[in-house]
Scaffold this motif. Structure first.
Motif, PDB file in Angstrom:
ATOM      1  N   SER A  76       1.022  -1.269   0.116  1.00 33.10           N
ATOM      2  CA  SER A  76      -0.008   0.185  -0.031  1.00 33.10           C
ATOM      3  C   SER A  76       0.851   1.184   0.055  1.00 33.10           C
ATOM      4  O   SER A  76       2.007   1.126   0.424  1.00 33.10           O
ATOM      5  CB  SER A  76      -0.921  -0.063   1.243  1.00 33.10           C
ATOM      6  N   ILE A  77       0.351   2.241  -0.456  1.00 27.80           N
ATOM      7  CA  ILE A  77       0.866   3.591  -0.576  1.00 27.80           C
ATOM      8  C   ILE A  77      -0.164   4.574  -0.331  1.00 27.80           C
ATOM      9  O   ILE A  77      -1.028   4.494  -0.908  1.00 27.80           O
ATOM     10  CB  ILE A  77       1.904   3.738  -1.755  1.00 27.80           C
ATOM     11  N   VAL A  78       0.271   5.906   0.078  1.00 26.90           N
ATOM     12  CA  VAL A  78      -0.606   6.918   0.164  1.00 26.90           C
ATOM     13  C   VAL A  78      -0.619   7.442  -1.142  1.00 26.90           C
ATOM     14  O   VAL A  78       0.298   7.807  -1.934  1.00 26.90           O
ATOM     15  CB  VAL A  78       0.025   7.960   1.090  1.00 26.90           C
ATOM     16  N   HIS A  79      -1.616   7.674  -1.868  1.00 29.87           N
ATOM     17  CA  HIS A  79      -1.957   8.177  -3.100  1.00 29.87           C
ATOM     18  C   HIS A  79      -1.838   9.507  -3.209  1.00 29.87           C
ATOM     19  O   HIS A  79      -2.391  10.449  -2.598  1.00 29.87           O
ATOM     20  CB  HIS A  79      -3.159   7.834  -3.500  1.00 29.87           C
ATOM     21  N   GLY A  80      -1.106  10.105  -4.354  1.00 25.55           N
ATOM     22  CA  GLY A  80      -0.479  11.305  -4.546  1.00 25.55           C
ATOM     23  C   GLY A  80      -2.004  12.389  -4.888  1.00 25.55           C
ATOM     24  O   GLY A  80      -1.769  13.423  -4.889  1.00 25.55           O
ATOM     25  N   GLY A  81      -3.017  11.701  -5.253  1.00 27.67           N
ATOM     26  CA  GLY A  81      -4.238  12.587  -5.777  1.00 27.67           C
ATOM     27  C   GLY A  81      -5.217  12.257  -4.715  1.00 27.67           C
ATOM     28  O   GLY A  81      -5.205  11.992  -3.450  1.00 27.67           O
ATOM     29  N   ALA A  82      -6.556  12.857  -4.963  1.00 26.96           N
ATOM     30  CA  ALA A  82      -7.663  12.879  -4.239  1.00 26.96           C
ATOM     31  C   ALA A  82      -8.759  11.786  -4.332  1.00 26.96           C
ATOM     32  O   ALA A  82      -9.401  11.247  -3.438  1.00 26.96           O
ATOM     33  CB  ALA A  82      -8.213  14.146  -4.331  1.00 26.96           C
ATOM     34  N   SER A  83      -8.639  11.200  -5.649  1.00 26.79           N
ATOM     35  CA  SER A  83      -9.775  10.187  -5.901  1.00 26.79           C
ATOM     36  C   SER A  83      -9.541   9.174  -6.713  1.00 26.79           C
ATOM     37  O   SER A  83      -9.703   9.115  -8.095  1.00 26.79           O
ATOM     38  CB  SER A  83     -10.926  10.972  -6.679  1.00 26.79           C
ATOM     39  N   PRO A  84      -8.558   8.266  -6.359  1.00 24.14           N
ATOM     40  CA  PRO A  84      -8.135   7.132  -7.295  1.00 24.14           C
ATOM     41  C   PRO A  84      -9.011   6.272  -7.809  1.00 24.14           C
ATOM     42  O   PRO A  84     -10.059   6.032  -7.006  1.00 24.14           O
ATOM     43  CB  PRO A  84      -7.059   6.324  -6.389  1.00 24.14           C
ATOM     44  N   LEU A  85      -9.108   5.934  -8.963  1.00 24.61           N
ATOM     45  CA  LEU A  85     -10.367   5.177  -9.572  1.00 24.61           C
ATOM     46  C   LEU A  85      -9.721   3.990 -10.667  1.00 24.61           C
ATOM     47  O   LEU A  85      -9.869   2.879 -10.374  1.00 24.61           O
ATOM     48  CB  LEU A  85     -11.262   6.024 -10.396  1.00 24.61           C
ATOM     49  N   GLY A 112       6.760  -3.088 -15.041  1.00 25.35           N
ATOM     50  CA  GLY A 112       6.078  -3.560 -13.517  1.00 25.35           C
ATOM     51  C   GLY A 112       5.533  -2.522 -12.743  1.00 25.35           C
ATOM     52  O   GLY A 112       4.726  -2.617 -11.781  1.00 25.35           O
ATOM     53  N   GLU A 113       5.591  -1.082 -13.249  1.00 24.45           N
ATOM     54  CA  GLU A 113       4.960   0.077 -12.507  1.00 24.45           C
ATOM     55  C   GLU A 113       3.374  -0.129 -12.599  1.00 24.45           C
ATOM     56  O   GLU A 113       2.630  -0.533 -13.247  1.00 24.45           O
ATOM     57  CB  GLU A 113       5.208   1.315 -13.406  1.00 24.45           C
ATOM     58  N   ILE A 114       2.946   0.222 -11.392  1.00 21.56           N
ATOM     59  CA  ILE A 114       1.486   0.698 -11.312  1.00 21.56           C
ATOM     60  C   ILE A 114       1.167   2.017 -11.563  1.00 21.56           C
ATOM     61  O   ILE A 114       1.654   2.847 -11.118  1.00 21.56           O
ATOM     62  CB  ILE A 114       1.019   0.323  -9.651  1.00 21.56           C
ATOM     63  N   ILE A 115       0.114   2.151 -12.390  1.00 21.54           N
ATOM     64  CA  ILE A 115      -0.443   3.438 -12.865  1.00 21.54           C
ATOM     65  C   ILE A 115      -1.848   3.551 -12.367  1.00 21.54           C
ATOM     66  O   ILE A 115      -2.855   2.706 -12.636  1.00 21.54           O
ATOM     67  CB  ILE A 115      -0.498   3.576 -14.695  1.00 21.54           C
ATOM     68  N   VAL A 116      -2.206   4.574 -11.644  1.00 20.13           N
ATOM     69  CA  VAL A 116      -3.354   5.061 -10.891  1.00 20.13           C
ATOM     70  C   VAL A 116      -3.805   6.342 -11.351  1.00 20.13           C
ATOM     71  O   VAL A 116      -3.441   7.292 -11.385  1.00 20.13           O
ATOM     72  CB  VAL A 116      -3.407   4.873  -9.462  1.00 20.13           C
ATOM     73  N   ALA A 117      -5.097   6.099 -12.138  1.00 19.16           N
ATOM     74  CA  ALA A 117      -5.629   7.191 -12.702  1.00 19.16           C
ATOM     75  C   ALA A 117      -6.689   7.954 -11.403  1.00 19.16           C
ATOM     76  O   ALA A 117      -7.346   7.290 -10.717  1.00 19.16           O
ATOM     77  CB  ALA A 117      -6.725   6.966 -13.904  1.00 19.16           C
ATOM     78  N   ASP A 118      -6.295   9.160 -11.294  1.00 26.40           N
ATOM     79  CA  ASP A 118      -7.072  10.152 -10.598  1.00 26.40           C
ATOM     80  C   ASP A 118      -8.398  10.527 -10.871  1.00 26.40           C
ATOM     81  O   ASP A 118      -8.389  11.164 -12.422  1.00 26.40           O
ATOM     82  CB  ASP A 118      -6.202  11.072  -9.860  1.00 26.40           C
ATOM     83  N   PHE A 165      -0.882   8.646 -11.353  1.00 31.90           N
ATOM     84  CA  PHE A 165       0.270   8.700 -10.635  1.00 31.90           C
ATOM     85  C   PHE A 165       0.915   7.302 -10.822  1.00 31.90           C
ATOM     86  O   PHE A 165       0.169   6.080 -11.146  1.00 31.90           O
ATOM     87  CB  PHE A 165      -0.052   8.937  -9.117  1.00 31.90           C
ATOM     88  N   ARG A 166       2.277   7.401 -10.939  1.00 29.22           N
ATOM     89  CA  ARG A 166       3.007   6.337 -11.462  1.00 29.22           C
ATOM     90  C   ARG A 166       3.618   5.933 -10.103  1.00 29.22           C
ATOM     91  O   ARG A 166       4.228   6.505  -9.292  1.00 29.22           O
ATOM     92  CB  ARG A 166       4.051   6.524 -12.566  1.00 29.22           C
ATOM     93  N   TYR A 167       3.532   4.348 -10.028  1.00 29.74           N
ATOM     94  CA  TYR A 167       4.175   3.986  -8.663  1.00 29.74           C
ATOM     95  C   TYR A 167       5.211   2.846  -8.883  1.00 29.74           C
ATOM     96  O   TYR A 167       4.707   1.770  -9.822  1.00 29.74           O
ATOM     97  CB  TYR A 167       3.101   3.411  -7.687  1.00 29.74           C
ATOM     98  N   THR A 181       4.013  11.688 -12.515  1.00 23.39           N
ATOM     99  CA  THR A 181       2.725  11.674 -12.883  1.00 23.39           C
ATOM    100  C   THR A 181       2.569  11.552 -14.204  1.00 23.39           C
ATOM    101  O   THR A 181       3.798  11.783 -15.099  1.00 23.39           O
ATOM    102  CB  THR A 181       2.036  12.995 -12.407  1.00 23.39           C
ATOM    103  N   ILE A 182       1.446  11.384 -14.954  1.00 25.30           N
ATOM    104  CA  ILE A 182       1.194  11.272 -16.318  1.00 25.30           C
ATOM    105  C   ILE A 182      -0.155  12.012 -16.601  1.00 25.30           C
ATOM    106  O   ILE A 182      -1.051  11.904 -15.655  1.00 25.30           O
ATOM    107  CB  ILE A 182       0.881  10.019 -16.935  1.00 25.30           C
ATOM    108  N   ALA A 183      -0.001  13.017 -17.331  1.00 25.80           N
ATOM    109  CA  ALA A 183      -1.131  13.813 -17.714  1.00 25.80           C
ATOM    110  C   ALA A 183      -2.322  13.101 -18.266  1.00 25.80           C
ATOM    111  O   ALA A 183      -2.030  12.655 -19.463  1.00 25.80           O
ATOM    112  CB  ALA A 183      -0.781  15.164 -18.534  1.00 25.80           C
ATOM    113  N   ILE A 184      -3.570  12.998 -18.090  1.00 29.49           N
ATOM    114  CA  ILE A 184      -4.303  12.142 -18.676  1.00 29.49           C
ATOM    115  C   ILE A 184      -4.810  13.062 -19.912  1.00 29.49           C
ATOM    116  O   ILE A 184      -5.046  14.307 -19.738  1.00 29.49           O
ATOM    117  CB  ILE A 184      -5.527  11.986 -17.489  1.00 29.49           C
ATOM    118  N   PRO A 185      -5.018  12.595 -20.929  1.00 29.26           N
ATOM    119  CA  PRO A 185      -5.340  13.216 -21.972  1.00 29.26           C
ATOM    120  C   PRO A 185      -6.649  14.101 -22.120  1.00 29.26           C
ATOM    121  O   PRO A 185      -7.512  13.446 -21.604  1.00 29.26           O
ATOM    122  CB  PRO A 185      -5.398  12.164 -23.259  1.00 29.26           C
ATOM    123  N   ALA A 186      -6.758  15.397 -22.566  1.00 26.60           N
ATOM    124  CA  ALA A 186      -7.914  16.192 -22.340  1.00 26.60           C
ATOM    125  C   ALA A 186      -8.979  15.571 -23.262  1.00 26.60           C
ATOM    126  O   ALA A 186      -8.792  15.805 -24.505  1.00 26.60           O
ATOM    127  CB  ALA A 186      -7.632  17.530 -22.633  1.00 26.60           C
TER     128      ALA A 186
END
Length: 184
Positions: A48-57, A66-72, A79-81, A91-96
C-alpha cells in the motif's frame, strides 16, 4: 490457480483479480477493479502507498516495467508507482477528452501505450506520457463505465477492451474502434 491481490492507495483499496501461474511469481494477467472496505476479507494485501491525488479510480500495471499506474478521477492526472508500491515515480497527464476519466489500461501488445476510459464512453489511446495517439473513439454501451482492461486476444482472438457498465450491471467487451463484441 486464482489469487486475489489487494493494492491499497490512500484509503481506497483496489483489488486486482489475477490468474496466477505459480505462487512464486504472482503474475497479474488481468485487472478488473473492485472497491474493498475490508481488504483482508478479499485477499492478501501485498502493498500500500498513500495516493498522490484525491480520488483514485482506474488502475493498471505496465507489464514491461512493473509500474502501477493509478488514474485520479477528477484531477486529470495519473500517478505512477513502482511495482512494490514504495515510491511515487511521478505523474502522467491524462489526455484532455470531454468527461471524467474512469479507467486506464496498459496496452501490452505495443508495450508502450495506454487506453483511457471516460465517463462519456470515449476512449483515448496515448503514449506513456499522456500524449494522445489518434482521435478518441466512442464505445458501444449506454450507462456509466467504470474501469477498463486491455485484452490482447479478446473473445475472437483480436485485441479488445473490457469495462464494467455499472448502470446496467454489465461486463462489456469492445474492439479497438469501440464496436461491441460481447456483454454479459
Amino acid at each position: 490457480m486464482q489469487r486475489t491481490k489487494t493494492v491499497c492507495v490512500a484509503s481506497v483499496c483496489l483489488v486486482l483479480m489475477a490468474s496466477v501461474v505459480s505462487a512464486a511469481d504472482h503474475e497479474v494477467l488481468d485487472s478488473p477493479v473492485k472497491y474493498a472496505p475490508d481488504p483482508e476479507a478479499l485477499g492478501d494485501v501485498v502493498a500500500s502507498i498513500v495516493h498522490g491525488g484525491a480520488s483514485p479510480l482506474g488502475i493498471t500495471q505496465d507489464t514491461t516495467s512493473g509500474e502501477i499506474i493509478v488514474a485520479d478521477l477528477f484531477s486529470g492526472t495519473a500517478f505512477r508507482y513502482d511495482s512494490g508500491l514504495t515510491t511515487n515515480l511521478g505523474t502522467i497527464a491524462i489526455p484532455a477528452v470531454a468527461g471524467t476519466c474512469s479507467g486506464v489500461a496498459f496496452n501490452e501488445t505495443t508495450g508502450n501505450t495506454l487506453f483511457w476510459m471516460y465517463a462519456n464512453f470515449q476512449v483515448q489511446e496515448s503514449d506513456m506520457t499522456g500524449t494522445p495517439i489518434g482521435a478518441p473513439f466512442t464505445v458501444t454501451s449506454a450507462g456509466l463505465p467504470a474501469g477498463v482492461s486491455y485484452d490482447p486476444s479478446g473473445t475472437d482472438s483480436l485485441p479488445s477492451l473490457w469495462f464494467i457498465d455499472i448502470s446496467n450491471n454489465l461486463v462489456v467487451e469492445v474492439d479497438l474502434t469501440g464496436a461491441l463484441k460481447s456483454s454479459f
